[in-house]
Design an enzyme around this catalytic site. Structure first.
Site, PDB file in Angstrom:
ATOM      1  N   SER A 156     -23.794  -2.086 -47.231  1.00 20.25           N
ATOM      2  CA  SER A 156     -23.419  -3.147 -46.050  1.00 20.25           C
ATOM      3  C   SER A 156     -24.643  -3.712 -45.636  1.00 20.25           C
ATOM      4  O   SER A 156     -24.953  -4.643 -44.648  1.00 20.25           O
ATOM      5  CB  SER A 156     -22.708  -2.594 -44.681  1.00 20.25           C
ATOM      6  OG  SER A 156     -23.322  -1.429 -44.259  1.00 20.25           O
ATOM      7  N   HIS A 179     -19.324  -5.711 -51.542  1.00 18.35           N
ATOM      8  CA  HIS A 179     -19.301  -5.192 -50.224  1.00 18.35           C
ATOM      9  C   HIS A 179     -17.650  -5.318 -49.576  1.00 18.35           C
ATOM     10  O   HIS A 179     -17.390  -6.183 -49.094  1.00 18.35           O
ATOM     11  CB  HIS A 179     -20.167  -5.844 -49.012  1.00 18.35           C
ATOM     12  CG  HIS A 179     -20.132  -5.393 -47.773  1.00 18.35           C
ATOM     13  ND1 HIS A 179     -20.286  -6.114 -46.696  1.00 18.35           N
ATOM     14  CD2 HIS A 179     -19.996  -4.143 -47.302  1.00 18.35           C
ATOM     15  CE1 HIS A 179     -20.259  -5.449 -45.645  1.00 18.35           C
ATOM     16  NE2 HIS A 179     -19.994  -4.044 -45.684  1.00 18.35           N
ATOM     17  N   GLU A 191     -17.501  -9.148 -50.129  1.00 20.86           N
ATOM     18  CA  GLU A 191     -18.544  -9.981 -50.241  1.00 20.86           C
ATOM     19  C   GLU A 191     -19.138  -9.571 -51.641  1.00 20.86           C
ATOM     20  O   GLU A 191     -19.484  -8.584 -52.167  1.00 20.86           O
ATOM     21  CB  GLU A 191     -19.445  -9.731 -49.156  1.00 20.86           C
ATOM     22  CG  GLU A 191     -19.111 -10.372 -47.732  1.00 20.86           C
ATOM     23  CD  GLU A 191     -20.204  -9.979 -46.704  1.00 20.86           C
ATOM     24  OE1 GLU A 191     -20.307 -10.800 -46.018  1.00 20.86           O
ATOM     25  OE2 GLU A 191     -20.694  -8.994 -46.853  1.00 20.86           O
ATOM     26  N   ASN A 229     -22.025  -9.400 -41.647  1.00 17.39           N
ATOM     27  CA  ASN A 229     -22.700  -8.595 -40.730  1.00 17.39           C
ATOM     28  C   ASN A 229     -23.928  -9.466 -40.261  1.00 17.39           C
ATOM     29  O   ASN A 229     -24.608  -9.455 -39.035  1.00 17.39           O
ATOM     30  CB  ASN A 229     -23.245  -7.301 -41.439  1.00 17.39           C
ATOM     31  CG  ASN A 229     -22.163  -6.159 -41.537  1.00 17.39           C
ATOM     32  OD1 ASN A 229     -21.403  -6.412 -40.780  1.00 17.39           O
ATOM     33  ND2 ASN A 229     -22.428  -5.370 -42.467  1.00 17.39           N
TER      34      ASN A 229
END
Length: 325
Positions: A156, A179, A191, A229
């Protein structure tokens, strides 16, 4: 946890098969969505990925350093699948049992990474967030997996290209990030992170796999934090700074974002759910060496976050973070 992952990496390197097989033709997306899926790491993320792949008819091998860890992972899957089965067959206990047994029946357990990836079309790593451990692990996996297999990391926060540094140019063409989000069975997004070295066919194959297991892919470049993120961490850090400046309480900030912005969780609820140690690990890393982020004030250390982590108040998993549970 790092020690266990290191042992897994060492075992992979030690058990390289003498011959490798190019198990798939060069004909497009079928390579990625057919054949065995190997998931390295039997924690909640790895077992969740294995569960979802097996639910969508893939044969899966789940790998971890010990049988005990694997049985824990199988337990995570069984518990989650029972919840799914009750929703799908609310009035039929026998159907519930058959569903759970059928999905678990597609998942093999192994403590040998090399053996597990020998016939894999896709290998997904979900071990500790430690760059050296991941590099060592993939060096062994690359030597054991078929030539056409996709190798993917579920990281991540770590750069995909750095994880792939020990690999050959040919392997790097089919190396990328996948991800998943926690909890994997419930979260729809994956992702798909492409490096400059990855070829378009690998990306297309990965996207086909993601769609094939009922998830929604979002393709992005290999940049710190990818999409979610990169946007989420500044949001959470700014919420913490509002609290540090005594602008409002954690509860009022959460209420404002839930009712004013329509978010299902406020930033402090989300911080506690993610884990304050995880947040600190990511933002500290970006502030020190993130590409284009070194010294960025958005990711500067937070006294409040540092204090809570130092006290072991990490959120939901420890029973206390910004809130008590």
């Amino acid at each position: 946890m790092i020690a266990a992952a290191s042992a897994l990496a060492a075992k992979t390197a030690a058990l390289r098969p003498a011959a490798q097989r190019a198990a798939f033709s060069s004909s497009g997306a079928a390579r990625a969505v057919s054949g065995r899926i190997a998931v390295i790491g039997g924690g909640q993320m790895g077992s969740g990925i294995a569960q979802v792949a097996a639910t969508h008819k893939h044969d899966v091998t789940l790998v971890d350093v010990s049988q005990e860890a694997l049985e824990r992972g199988r337990g995570y899957m069984a518990k989650s699948l029972k919840r799914v089965a009750k929703k799908q067959f609310p009035e039929d206990a026998q159907a519930q049992g058959r569903f759970v047994d059928e999905v678990l029946g597609r998942v093999s357990l192994s403590t040998s990474p090399a053996a597990a990836v020998g016939d894999a079309g896709l290998v997904i790593e979900a071990v500790v967030e430690n760059i050296k451990v991941k590099q060592e692990l993939f060096a062994g996996l690359a030597a054991a997996a078929p030539e056409g297999a996709i190798l993917a990391s579920n990281t991540s926060s770590l750069p995909i290209a750095r994880i792939a540094e020990p690999l050959s140019a040919e392997r790097k063409r089919r190396f990328l990030g996948l991800h998943f989000f926690n909890p994997v069975p419930q979260m729809k997004l994956v992702e798909v992170v492409r490096t400059d070295a990855a070829d378009q066919q690998a990306v297309d194959d990965a996207v086909a796999f993601v769609k094939g297991i009922g998830k929604v892919p979002a393709v992005c470049k290999d940049t710190p934090g990818f999409i979610v993120n990169r946007l989420l961490l500044p949001y959470m850090m700014e919420a913490i700074r509002l609290l540090e400046r005594d602008v409002a309480s954690a509860q009022d900030i959460d209420t404002a974002m839930k009712l004013g912005a329509g978010y299902p969780m406020g930033p402090f609820q989300l911080c506690d759910y993610v884990g304050l140690d995880t947040i600190k690990f990511i933002v500290d890393g970006w502030h020190k060496e993130g590409q284009g982020l070194v010294g960025d004030k958005l990711f500067a250390p937070s006294a409040k976050l540092d204090e809570l982590v130092a006290k072991g108040h990490l959120g939901v998993k420890t029973g206390k973070g910004f809130y008590e549970y």
